[in-house]
Motif scaffolding. Structure first.
Motif, PDB file in Angstrom:
ATOM      1  N   ASN A  89      -2.141  -2.774  -3.962  1.00 48.28           N
ATOM      2  CA  ASN A  89      -0.757  -2.637  -4.931  1.00 48.28           C
ATOM      3  C   ASN A  89      -1.087  -1.667  -6.087  1.00 48.28           C
TER       4      ASN A  89
ATOM      5  N   ASN B 228       1.604  -0.759  -7.925  1.00 43.10           N
ATOM      6  CA  ASN B 228       2.707  -0.886  -8.856  1.00 43.10           C
ATOM      7  C   ASN B 228       2.162  -1.803 -10.018  1.00 43.10           C
TER       8      ASN B 228
ATOM      9  N   LEU C 189       3.318  -2.868 -12.682  1.00 41.70           N
ATOM     10  CA  LEU C 189       4.269  -3.559 -13.305  1.00 41.70           C
ATOM     11  C   LEU C 189       4.732  -4.752 -12.679  1.00 41.70           C
ATOM     12  N   VAL C 190       4.987  -4.848 -11.373  1.00 32.49           N
ATOM     13  CA  VAL C 190       5.024  -5.809 -10.570  1.00 32.49           C
ATOM     14  C   VAL C 190       3.803  -6.692 -10.438  1.00 32.49           C
ATOM     15  N   MET C 191       2.665  -6.032 -10.385  1.00 30.28           N
ATOM     16  CA  MET C 191       1.486  -7.036 -10.590  1.00 30.28           C
ATOM     17  C   MET C 191       1.474  -7.932 -11.611  1.00 30.28           C
TER      18      MET C 191
ATOM     19  N   VAL D  27       4.140  -8.800 -13.517  1.00 32.13           N
ATOM     20  CA  VAL D  27       5.238 -10.144 -13.312  1.00 32.13           C
ATOM     21  C   VAL D  27       4.761 -11.129 -12.479  1.00 32.13           C
ATOM     22  N   PHE D  28       3.959 -10.711 -11.375  1.00 32.62           N
ATOM     23  CA  PHE D  28       3.313 -11.832 -10.651  1.00 32.62           C
ATOM     24  C   PHE D  28       2.373 -12.530 -11.435  1.00 32.62           C
TER      25      PHE D  28
ATOM     26  N   PHE E 138       7.902  -8.856  -0.542  1.00 38.20           N
ATOM     27  CA  PHE E 138       7.731  -7.716  -1.572  1.00 38.20           C
ATOM     28  C   PHE E 138       6.628  -6.902  -0.619  1.00 38.20           C
TER      29      PHE E 138
ATOM     30  N   MET F 149       3.582  -7.603  -0.527  1.00 38.09           N
ATOM     31  CA  MET F 149       2.210  -7.224  -1.758  1.00 38.09           C
ATOM     32  C   MET F 149       1.080  -8.270  -1.296  1.00 38.09           C
TER      33      MET F 149
END
Length: 441
Positions: free
Chosen positions: A212, A214, A216-218, A220-221, A398, A400
């Motif tokens: 992954n 990204n 930012l997405v990590m 958020v998760f 997603f 991911m």
């Protein structure tokens, strides 16, 4: 004067005195740490006669099958094919089977009511069952390795050392877990499983960050994972306290005791993490059997059928998610029924002169407890299904790679909560002992 008061109160004046005061707790902590270190060292001792190159290629293809989950629970021992590759799962399976049989066979049910003697007898049966399961699984694993071309030797030259070392490793883990429970802190079996998951976590997290890009997405998760952990802690602590009153007792003369009041604590999630483990094992088993069949040059019709089933039941597919949630709910009800018997509780309350306000003792109490337990189990089953399915849904939606699944996260949080609770119990015991000494002096 202040030093005398501090000494009388049992408050240590320096760090060495503090360590000496809690020497039993420190000894238990050191024993737990030493046992986990021994376990991790043993997980790197390989089984004789294994071809590491072929083994690595096999596990690369089987990461999404039953082997992947089993490897995580063994802390990577299965992937390395160490002498502890079977892990503690044979003992857990034997314990669950004995608990189920205790609800069916009257003689085993009677043993549960005989106190310490009955507990020791049931523990003996559990160990014997774990030995049988370890032997069966060791023979099956050795046969699978031999048929897949992952061994350097063949025949009895491979079977005898491989089966012996695998069974010995599993029995050693069973003994080590019991020693941790007796001489350490926390449930020994649970602590070994926690150590296995924690040992596998860095590799899974690094792989997730590698796949992954990204960040930012990590992030958020990561925040969602923290919220999920908080929800698990809240729900695992949740209880329904059923009020219980005891009959009034009259002294000699005219004095009468006030009516004693207590409560019956019913946890929201009585089944623990067992339903999630069972559901995962059942759903990943066809994929594992299908992979075993794929290693043969001429698969049979049954092996082809298993391969087709494994393709349909890929983790993250709609059918897999539906069956996984349904199995979790089923095992929540099933295991809760084994752990809590409303009829037995109602009879014990009646014998002790206790009753639930507004409910008649006996059959009506049993029906009321059944009603409350079914509602609590429904909420607990929904909670567990959501926790276990959420990472899979997010991963498929997603695209991911999520480091830890819901089952692993649930096990980690529950075991750590139990560890902290037992640690606090030991501290409270020391404080109670100090207060007793102060009063006696």
């Amino acid at each position: 004067m202040s030093k005398q008061l501090a000494s009388k109160a049992g408050i240590p004046l320096n760090p060495l005195a503090f360590i000496r005061k809690y020497d039993e707790l420190w000894n238990r902590m050191l024993f737990l740490l030493g046992a986990l270190i021994v376990y991790r060292f043993g997980s790197h001792i390989p089984v004789p006669g294994i071809n590491p190159i072929e083994l690595a290629a096999f596990f690369t293809k089987g990461k999404d099958t039953f082997l992947g989950m089993f490897n995580m629970f063994s802390g990577g021992s299965l992937e390395r094919m160490s002498i502890m590759a079977l892990g503690i799962m044979p003992y857990i399976s034997a314990s669950i089977v004995v608990q189920m049989l205790s609800a069916i066979i009257p003689s085993l049910e009677a043993l549960k009511k005989e106190g310490e003697v009955g507990r020791r007898t049931i523990s003996k049966y559990t160990r014997q069952g774990a030995l049988v399961l370890s032997f069966v699984q060791a023979v099956g694993m050795s046969t699978m390795l031999l048929s897949g071309g992952m061994t350097l030797t063949t025949g009895l030259a491979f079977y005898i050392p491989a089966v012996s070392s695998l069974v010995a490793g599993s029995m050693f883990l069973m003994w080590l877990g019991e020693q941790i429970t007796e001489r350490g802190i926390g449930n020994g079996i649970s602590m070994l499983i926690l150590a296995s998951i924690v040992a596998s976590a860095p590799t899974m997290i690094s792989q997730a960050f590698g796949q992954n890009s990204n960040l930012l997405v990590m992030l958020v998760f990561g925040l969602v994972a923290i919220a999920v952990v908080a929800a698990i802690v809240y729900i695992e602590r949740a209880q329904r306290r059923v009020p219980v009153n005891y009959a009034q007792k009259q002294q000699e003369g005219r004095k009468v005791y006030a009516q004693q009041q207590s409560h019956l604590p019913l946890k929201l999630n009585m089944a623990g993490v067992i339903p999630a483990i069972f559901a995962s094992s059942l759903l990943l088993l066809p994929a594992s059997l299908g992979q075993f069949g794929g290693s043969s040059t001429e698969p049979t019709k049954f092996q082809v059928f298993l391969q087709n089933v494994s393709l349909v039941l890929q983790p993250g597919s709609p059918l897999y998610l539906l069956l996984f949630g349904a199995l979790i709910i089923f095992f929540c009800y099933f295991y809760t029924a084994l752990m809590f018997n409303p009829k037995e509780v109602a009879e014990n309350l009646k014998r002790s002169g206790a009753y639930i306000p507004g409910i008649r003792p006996g059959q009506q109490t049993k029906r009321y407890l059944d009603f409350v337990l079914n509602r609590l189990t429904f909420i607990g089953a929904m909670y567990m299904a959501i926790i276990c399915l959420m990472p899979m849904v997010a991963q498929s939606s997603f695209n991911m790679a999520i480091p830890l699944g819901g089952t692993s996260l649930l096990i980690m949080v529950v075991v750590l909560m139990d560890f902290i609770a037992q640690l606090q119990a030991h501290l409270m015991t020391h404080q109670y002992h100090d207060q007793t000494l102060i009063k006696s002096s």
